[in-house]
Design a protein around this motif. Structure first.
Motif, PDB file in Angstrom:
ATOM      1  N   LEU A  89       0.838  -1.203   0.000  1.00 23.56           N
ATOM      2  CA  LEU A  89       0.000   0.000   0.000  1.00 23.56           C
ATOM      3  C   LEU A  89       0.875   1.256   0.000  1.00 23.56           C
ATOM      4  CD1 LEU A  89      -2.825   1.330   0.204  1.00 23.56           C
ATOM      5  CD2 LEU A  89      -2.622   1.167   2.699  1.00 23.56           C
ATOM      6  N   LEU A  93       0.809   4.201  -2.841  1.00 23.50           N
ATOM      7  CA  LEU A  93       0.557   5.617  -2.497  1.00 23.50           C
ATOM      8  C   LEU A  93       1.796   6.472  -2.728  1.00 23.50           C
ATOM      9  CD1 LEU A  93      -1.299   5.106   0.936  1.00 23.50           C
ATOM     10  CD2 LEU A  93      -2.357   5.753  -1.243  1.00 23.50           C
ATOM     11  N   ALA A 369     -10.884   3.462  -1.187  1.00 18.96           N
ATOM     12  CA  ALA A 369      -9.742   3.073  -0.342  1.00 18.96           C
ATOM     13  C   ALA A 369      -9.698   1.559  -0.156  1.00 18.96           C
ATOM     14  CB  ALA A 369      -9.831   3.763   1.017  1.00 18.96           C
ATOM     15  N   ILE A 393      -4.889   6.284   4.863  1.00 17.69           N
ATOM     16  CA  ILE A 393      -4.428   6.784   3.566  1.00 17.69           C
ATOM     17  C   ILE A 393      -4.350   8.314   3.594  1.00 17.69           C
ATOM     18  CG2 ILE A 393      -5.119   7.056   1.141  1.00 17.69           C
ATOM     19  CD1 ILE A 393      -6.063   4.138   1.180  1.00 17.69           C
TER      20      ILE A 393
END
Lengths: 450, 450
Positions: A89, A93, A369, A393
């Motif tokens: 993740l 990102l 998300a 996030i």
């Protein structure tokens, strides 16, 4: 070479005590009041539906409460749960932040709820109780209590809100596999149910009504008690096993979080993770705790801090909490577990005193998300838990914007294997796109006069 | 105090090599034959649908094959998986036997299938392939390949047998969350599909036809390859990570199994667990390996060892295996993953040579075992995996009867979260109660002449 993705503990490292934040919080809780007399609730008021040990835990101000070996023996079926570094993740990102998540979906019931269903069943069993009654909306709590009752060879009756009973037949089957009796609420088994059916034979029920049915069932049979899956102090006490394990795990890799994130409905998984860290915050450690809720049910972000009932039928004690009014009817979002008008008194008090922050997000951004998380980390999260992912996030992207590292910890409270209808809705573009925030109903007039 | 319930390994203990049983088995495999020329298949025959590395693995007789670091990096998202001591099941059975199970349902895809979908996606990705096509019946394999493709940022098209596509919409959503394209088969995307639709517009499809569609799709596009979830040698090679981990885990607690049990459809989870132990058996260790299949599709227990096609459309190579005939249509039992007419050539050869035993059970007794397992151990097992549970229970009760201890190991290959319709059927008493075994169809006349 990277460090391990999963930080694991051995079974001997399962905490032997739960942490009771009532011992340390600077502002004490206001007492719960009896729904009719409006005087502070006594242990005797609660004894028809709860065993003595849980009543004692509810009011205890002891800092540490021993976990009986018989509960540890069941905890170790799935505990300790892993803390997982979200490398994939982070990469997706492109953030300098480190993201860790505590994964509670590894329990057989699929969520953190088993952390309290097992002790609740145990204390009832040792008090000679043969049967537990409860309610369930989304189904996570009913599943967890069914599991716990099967472990201790007890009967379990779950009043399942009729609309869920019809829409989520697989959740129903899940509970039945463990031997639970699952009844669509409103039912003809209780006066509360019969009254509603007389009024509207086609009623699809509500969580408030299902609570009333379960409480009535428990009150009317000496072999039966009631069990609740969130909100109460003893429930949150049991959930601190999440945060206590996490502290050991992060210590092993020399980490300490800058921010702890959890989704917040009744508050139990958020509190379970965050409270052991708040203990540090009380003594000056710089750490943020962020509770994430849906904009559709914004208890902390838009509610008031006041005495209110826990249910529609005004059968439960009146507690001081953030509330949208006990007759607030949240829209039918997919994160059914976060559709509660109130908030745990403990979380409410700490939020009121500024130890906790709160954020609210729309369900479409929450599902966005969730899908990003599934594609990168693999696990398909529950809609409720996805609020925590969204919150994490947001923190990670803020770190990127600010160009500085940061350690983010969140609780992934459950998997989404029984929420495919919701995902289907999102993927096919049929999920309601949020416009302006709905004006809240003017329920506050319904607050009880104290 | 009891020993730990879960025997865990650290990520550094994930095996760095797969075990290739072709190096050690006393009787070599007979070569696969081209479906039309009936001459031994060459690497060139396979190159339109498989990458070179997998073709090499298929034929390799090297004992150990290195696992690339890029695959280890993905394996560690869920591996090592736990070996769990079934204390609660042992107690429920009141058996002197010790029961251990390797739990593969902890992978995000929910089964052992991810052990091979990840390497297959990786080798295709490094060969420049952008897209994979496959078929799925019950949905476990399609889910695992969808997950793997999302990890490596590849496209994935899954031909899902139409009856499953309609009956199991949640499995479809599960794959779509990972970004896969899921197509009901028969479809108008391939000649095979169009031919079937012309013949019968209402056709509900079959696994054999879905294979044909996926193979045709892969053959007709240079950017696309085909992936298969069981049966083939390279698939079984990848699955040996299960048994290799298990050996390390049992060694930690000073155990060695007397008997290893796995459910058997194409054979991959059974072989994945058992083959590293058969290595010991070849050199004289006394260990039994038991493959468990449904009476409704009794490939090993009632089939013949002969050359046969892998699919209905006769597009796949002809292999020497146990088979019920490639046009055998098994009844619609709930363990969809075990409804295959054939058996992996490796498992078949070893069974033929007496290194493996086989047992078959009716689905009602299999579900009875599954529910007992769920109530005691907590985990709700997949119907396929429940065949292994049944096999293990039979061994444990035999030990009880004989009044002696015994160490039983089985593979719990996946969870049953997407099989609630099947459980519902069982719980409500609607599952067909087995009468006498169905006479097998007289398909053997369809075996190819070699």
């Amino acid at each position: 070479m990277k460090s391990d993705k999963k930080i694991v503990l051995s079974e001997s490292e399962i905490p032997r005590q739960w942490y009771n934040i009532q011992a340390d919080m600077p502002c004490k809780l206001e007492p719960p009041l009896h729904p009719t007399t409006k005087r502070p609730v006594t242990p005797e008021d609660l004894s028809p539906i709860f065993p003595l040990e849980l009543i004692k835990q509810e009011a205890s101000v002891e800092r540490w409460i021993d976990i009986p070996q018989e509960i540890i023996d069941k905890y170790r079926i799935w505990r300790p749960t892993p803390v997982i570094r979200a490398y994939e993740l982070e990469k997706a990102l492109d953030t300098p932040a480190k993201i860790y998540y505590k994964y509670e979906g590894a329990s057989p019931a699929g969520s953190h709820k088993a952390n309290t269903s097992v002790p609740q069943a145990y204390y009832n069993k040792t008090a000679g109780i043969k049967r537990l009654a409860t309610e369930t909306g989304a189904g996570q709590w009913g599943s967890a209590l069914s599991l716990a009752c099967s472990f201790y060879d007890m009967e379990c009756t779950v009043y399942m809100v009729k609309i869920s009973y019809n829409q989520k037949p697989y959740r129903r089957s899940f509970m039945q596999i463990y031997g639970a009796e699952v009844i669509a609420s409103p039912s003809d088994r209780t006066q509360a149910g019969r009254d509603m059916l007389a009024l509207d034979p086609d009623s699809l029920g509500s969580l408030g009504l299902a609570i009333s049915e379960a409480v009535e069932d428990a009150s009317s049979r000496p072999d039966t008690n009631y069990a609740l899956g969130s909100v109460l102090n003893h429930v949150i006490l049991h959930q601190t096993v999440i945060g206590l394990e996490t502290q050991k795990q992060l210590e092993k890799v020399g980490e300490y979080p800058d921010v702890v994130v959890g989704c917040c409905g009744g508050g139990s998984n958020f509190a379970g993770l965050a409270f052991p860290f708040l203990k540090d915050k009380f003594t000056g450690t710089n750490i943020r705790a962020v509770a994430v809720e849906p904009t559709a049910c914004p208890t902390l972000t838009r509610g008031v801090f006041a005495y209110d009932y826990g249910d529609l039928g005004k059968l439960t004690p009146i507690t001081k909490m953030y509330t949208l009014g006990h007759n607030f009817m949240p829209p039918g979002i997919h994160a059914g577990g976060l559709r509660y008008h109130g908030e745990s008194p403990l979380v409410s008090q700490l939020y009121h005193n500024g130890f906790i922050e709160a954020q609210a997000y729309h369900q479409t951004e929450v599902f966005e998300a969730a899908v990003l998380f599934a594609k990168s980390e693999g696990i398909i999260p529950a809609p409720e838990s996805s609020h925590a992912i969204k919150g994490a996030i947001v923190e990670a992207l803020k770190a990127k914007e600010e160009g500085r590292s940061k350690t983010i910890l969140f609780c992934l409270s459950g998997h989404g294997h029984f929420d495919m209808t919701a995902y289907d809705n999102y993927i096919s573009g049929k999920m309601e796109v949020p416009g302006d925030e709905q004006p809240l109903q003017a329920n506050m007039i319904s607050l009880p006069e104290i």
